[in-house]
Design an enzyme around this catalytic site. Structure first.
Site, PDB file in Angstrom:
ATOM      1  N   ARG A   1      34.885  52.985  35.281  1.00 49.46           N
ATOM      2  CA  ARG A   1      35.450  54.093  36.071  1.00 49.46           C
ATOM      3  C   ARG A   1      35.689  53.664  37.530  1.00 49.46           C
ATOM      4  NH1 ARG A   1      34.530  56.615  40.778  1.00 49.46           N
ATOM      5  NH2 ARG A   1      32.292  56.431  40.421  1.00 49.46           N
ATOM      6  N   ASP A   2      34.626  53.406  38.286  1.00 53.87           N
ATOM      7  CA  ASP A   2      34.799  53.068  39.704  1.00 53.87           C
ATOM      8  C   ASP A   2      35.555  51.744  39.819  1.00 53.87           C
ATOM      9  OD1 ASP A   2      34.475  52.850  42.494  1.00 53.87           O
ATOM     10  OD2 ASP A   2      32.464  53.682  42.435  1.00 53.87           O
TER      11      ASP A   2
ATOM     12  N   HIS B   1      24.227  54.737  44.995  1.00 55.69           N
ATOM     13  CA  HIS B   1      25.550  54.216  44.627  1.00 55.69           C
ATOM     14  C   HIS B   1      26.086  53.460  45.843  1.00 55.69           C
ATOM     15  CE1 HIS B   1      29.527  54.751  42.475  1.00 55.69           C
ATOM     16  NE2 HIS B   1      29.979  54.598  43.710  1.00 55.69           N
TER      17      HIS B   1
ATOM     18  N   CYS C   1      37.586  52.849  46.126  1.00 55.05           N
ATOM     19  CA  CYS C   1      38.145  54.186  45.967  1.00 55.05           C
ATOM     20  C   CYS C   1      39.545  54.183  46.561  1.00 55.05           C
ATOM     21  CB  CYS C   1      37.275  55.223  46.671  1.00 55.05           C
ATOM     22  SG  CYS C   1      37.973  56.869  46.539  1.00 55.05           S
TER      23      CYS C   1
ATOM     24  N   ASN D   1      31.743  47.783  44.169  1.00 57.35           N
ATOM     25  CA  ASN D   1      30.352  48.252  44.070  1.00 57.35           C
ATOM     26  C   ASN D   1      29.394  47.065  44.072  1.00 57.35           C
ATOM     27  OD1 ASN D   1      32.029  50.395  42.453  1.00 57.35           O
ATOM     28  ND2 ASN D   1      30.072  51.356  42.901  1.00 57.35           N
TER      29      ASN D   1
HETATM   30  P1  HMG Z   1      45.508  69.106  43.863  1.00 56.48           P
HETATM   31  O1  HMG Z   1      46.842  68.472  44.017  1.00 56.48           O
HETATM   32  O2  HMG Z   1      45.004  69.953  44.986  1.00 56.48           O
HETATM   33  O3  HMG Z   1      45.382  69.922  42.505  1.00 56.48           O
HETATM   34  O4  HMG Z   1      44.466  67.947  43.557  1.00 56.48           O
HETATM   35  P2  HMG Z   1      46.232  71.031  41.836  1.00 56.48           P
HETATM   36  O5  HMG Z   1      45.269  71.936  41.154  1.00 56.48           O
HETATM   37  O6  HMG Z   1      47.207  71.616  42.814  1.00 56.48           O
HETATM   38  O7  HMG Z   1      47.029  70.224  40.705  1.00 56.48           O
HETATM   39  C1  HMG Z   1      48.048  69.282  40.964  1.00 56.48           C
HETATM   40  C2  HMG Z   1      48.571  68.738  39.669  1.00 56.48           C
HETATM   41  O8  HMG Z   1      47.541  67.969  39.003  1.00 56.48           O
HETATM   42  C3  HMG Z   1      48.945  69.811  38.666  1.00 56.48           C
HETATM   43  O9  HMG Z   1      49.959  69.256  37.840  1.00 56.48           O
HETATM   44  C4  HMG Z   1      47.692  69.987  37.829  1.00 56.48           C
HETATM   45  O10 HMG Z   1      47.932  70.489  36.541  1.00 56.48           O
HETATM   46  C5  HMG Z   1      47.201  68.565  37.748  1.00 56.48           C
HETATM   47  P3  HMG Z   1      51.482  69.703  37.984  1.00 56.48           P
HETATM   48  O11 HMG Z   1      51.476  71.159  37.639  1.00 56.48           O
HETATM   49  O12 HMG Z   1      51.848  69.466  39.427  1.00 56.48           O
HETATM   50  O13 HMG Z   1      52.171  68.815  37.000  1.00 56.48           O
HETATM   51  N1  HMG Z   1      45.750  68.502  37.597  1.00 56.48           N
HETATM   52  C6  HMG Z   1      45.146  67.839  36.607  1.00 56.48           C
HETATM   53  N2  HMG Z   1      45.622  67.122  35.579  1.00 56.48           N
HETATM   54  C7  HMG Z   1      44.711  66.572  34.744  1.00 56.48           C
HETATM   55  N3  HMG Z   1      43.380  66.687  34.926  1.00 56.48           N
HETATM   56  C8  HMG Z   1      42.874  67.373  35.947  1.00 56.48           C
HETATM   57  C9  HMG Z   1      43.781  67.981  36.841  1.00 56.48           C
HETATM   58  N4  HMG Z   1      43.627  68.727  37.944  1.00 56.48           N
HETATM   59  C10 HMG Z   1      44.833  69.043  38.403  1.00 56.48           C
HETATM   60  N5  HMG Z   1      41.553  67.467  36.123  1.00 56.48           N
HETATM   61  C11 HMG Z   1      42.477  67.214  42.417  1.00 56.48           C
HETATM   62  C12 HMG Z   1      43.093  68.252  43.330  1.00 56.48           C
HETATM   63  C13 HMG Z   1      40.984  67.431  42.459  1.00 56.48           C
HETATM   64  C14 HMG Z   1      43.011  67.435  41.007  1.00 56.48           C
HETATM   65  C15 HMG Z   1      42.895  65.810  42.918  1.00 56.48           C
HETATM   66  O14 HMG Z   1      42.557  65.734  44.270  1.00 56.48           O
HETATM   67  C16 HMG Z   1      42.217  64.695  42.187  1.00 56.48           C
HETATM   68  O15 HMG Z   1      42.455  64.478  41.002  1.00 56.48           O
HETATM   69  N6  HMG Z   1      41.363  63.931  42.870  1.00 56.48           N
HETATM   70  C17 HMG Z   1      40.614  62.833  42.261  1.00 56.48           C
HETATM   71  C18 HMG Z   1      40.498  61.677  43.200  1.00 56.48           C
HETATM   72  C19 HMG Z   1      39.640  60.620  42.574  1.00 56.48           C
HETATM   73  O16 HMG Z   1      39.507  60.516  41.373  1.00 56.48           O
HETATM   74  N7  HMG Z   1      39.035  59.784  43.429  1.00 56.48           N
HETATM   75  C20 HMG Z   1      38.154  58.707  42.979  1.00 56.48           C
HETATM   76  C21 HMG Z   1      36.851  59.206  42.439  1.00 56.48           C
HETATM   77  S1  HMG Z   1      35.669  59.606  43.700  1.00 56.48           S
HETATM   78  C22 HMG Z   1      34.942  58.070  44.082  1.00 56.48           C
HETATM   79  O17 HMG Z   1      35.399  57.055  43.658  1.00 56.48           O
HETATM   80  C23 HMG Z   1      33.664  58.068  44.885  1.00 56.48           C
HETATM   81  C24 HMG Z   1      32.425  57.774  44.024  1.00 56.48           C
HETATM   82  O18 HMG Z   1      32.537  56.516  43.394  1.00 56.48           O
HETATM   83  C25 HMG Z   1      31.167  57.802  44.899  1.00 56.48           C
HETATM   84  C26 HMG Z   1      31.275  56.928  46.151  1.00 56.48           C
HETATM   85  O19 HMG Z   1      31.584  55.733  46.028  1.00 56.48           O
HETATM   86  O20 HMG Z   1      31.017  57.479  47.217  1.00 56.48           O
HETATM   87  C27 HMG Z   1      32.252  58.834  42.926  1.00 56.48           C
HETATM   88 MG    MG Z   2      32.100  54.600  44.271  1.00 51.60          MG
END
Ligand code: HMG
Ligand code: MG
Length: 310
Positions: free
Chosen positions: A25-26, A218, A251, A260
């Site tokens: 995933r990450d 993490h 990220c 990581n």
């Molecule tokens: P948004 O644009 O505000 O959402 O994004 P929305 O509700 O307006 O939806 C936009 C479009 O996405 C729509 O589609 C939704 O249907 C679709 P459209 O109608 O335009 O075709 N949609 C989805 N489709 C599939 N699955 C879903 C989903 N949700 C909406 N779940 C949202 C808000 C949260 C969706 C967006 O910001 C997002 O997906 N963010 C994820 C970012 C991400 O994955 N980042 C990496 C992970 S975090 C990380 O790595 C840190 C970590 O490792 C810890 C650390 O290191 O600190 C965990």
């Molecule tokens: Mg991370």
């Protein structure tokens, strides 16, 4: 004969810990090359074969935000799940939870931010609004007898806001745990933290009422601090450590986030300390070398490089 660390235990450390392997995933969310689903499945199966019992496999996020993981359904459909192994996924909202539940997955992780800027960049909303978004996700996952991890990013520093105060981290962490989460994973998203900061933050969290048994760490390894920070966390009672095979990771929405803590570097240290992980170092190295070939570049893990050259 392969060279392995000499086992010399050190006082104040546990006899065993759990590694949460986040490579699929990450690791893969940040790669410019999108791998075929078959390769991702083989990656996870190899990790499980190496002994991992907790592998974060993908994310049910918007495919427009993270195209690298847009194949989450296909991946889960192809993955033969081994009994006793947990395969959690990231879920930001109810749409993501619906997708997970459709695949029979109730082991999920929500992911919040200690800072406003990263909440906006990663989730397109404020910290307050992201907590509102998570509330029904956690409630419905718990109603389905699921397990929920709460990630909290930018706990040790933020590339836009600079220093992050422990009080701010504790406050958001507590609100995430109050939603009903089972575990808190403290993210050093950009790898800037140092051991004194780890100790201070863990002490502040525990003083604020979060049991140490529920806290995981993490660490991204941008400044080479991840192993030192992990050892400090273990001395404070943390028993779950996130790591990524071969040191993949980052990220796409955090400037300056690199890989990581590499699982193999962690294994070298833990096995040298006589701490049981259940994970085979040689198999882990072989998997990371195989993955490096798929990605077309060498693994940044020091242990993978060193063992590969033996
Ligand atoms: P948004 O644009 O505000 O959402 O994004 P929305 O509700 O307006 O939806 C936009 C479009 O996405 C729509 O589609 C939704 O249907 C679709 P459209 O109608 O335009 O075709 N949609 C989805 N489709 C599939 N699955 C879903 C989903 N949700 C909406 N779940 C949202 C808000 C949260 C969706 C967006 O910001 C997002 O997906 N963010 C994820 C970012 C991400 O994955 N980042 C990496 C992970 S975090 C990380 O790595 C840190 C970590 O490792 C810890 C650390 O290191 O600190 C965990
Ligand atoms: Mg991370």
């Amino acid at each position: 004969m392969a060279f392995l660390p000499q086992q010399v235990p050190s006082a104040g450390l546990p006899s065993a810990i759990t590694i949460c392997e986040v490579g699929p995933r990450d690791g893969l969310q940040n790669e410019s090359r999108i791998l075929p689903v078959e390769v991702k499945v083989e990656f996870i199966e190899r990790l499980v074969d190496a002994g991992h019992r907790l592998v974060e496999v993908t994310s049910f996020v918007s495919p427009r935000w993270v195209p690298q993981l847009a194949d989450a359904e296909q991946l889960l459909d192809r993955l033969a799940r081994v009994p006793g192994v947990r395969y959690p996924v990231l879920v930001p909202n109810e749409r993501g939870l619906d997708r997970a539940l459709e695949r029979g997955i109730t082991d999920i992780a929500i992911f919040g931010s200690a800072t406003e800027t990263f909440a906006q960049r990663n989730l397109n909303r404020s910290v307050e609004d992201s907590l509102r978004m998570f509330e029904p996700v956690v409630r419905r996952a718990k109603d389905a007898a699921g397990r929920v991890r709460a990630y909290l990013s930018m706990c040790f520093g933020d590339p836009w806001e600079g220093e992050v105060q422990a009080s701010q981290v504790v406050s958001v962490a507590q609100r995430m745990m109050d939603l009903g989460c089972d575990e808190l994973s403290m993210g050093d998203t950009i790898g800037v933290g140092t051991p004194g900061q780890v100790a201070a933050l863990l002490e502040a969290l525990v003083a604020g009422g979060t049991p140490i048994e529920t806290i995981a760490v993490h660490f991204h390894d941008t400044y080479g601090q991840a192993l030192a920070n992990t050892l400090e966390a273990l001395r404070h009672g943390v028993r779950t450590v996130d790591a990524s095979a071969g040191g993949l990771g980052g990220c796409p929405y955090a400037k300056s986030a690199t890989g990581n803590l590499a699982t193999e570097d962690l294994l070298w240290q833990l096995h040298g300390l006589g701490i049981d992980t259940g994970v085979d170092l040689a198999k882990s190295v072989a998997t990371s070398r195989w993955m490096a070939a798929q990605l077309g570049r060498p693994s940044p893990s020091r242990a993978v490089q060193a063992i590969g050259n033996q």
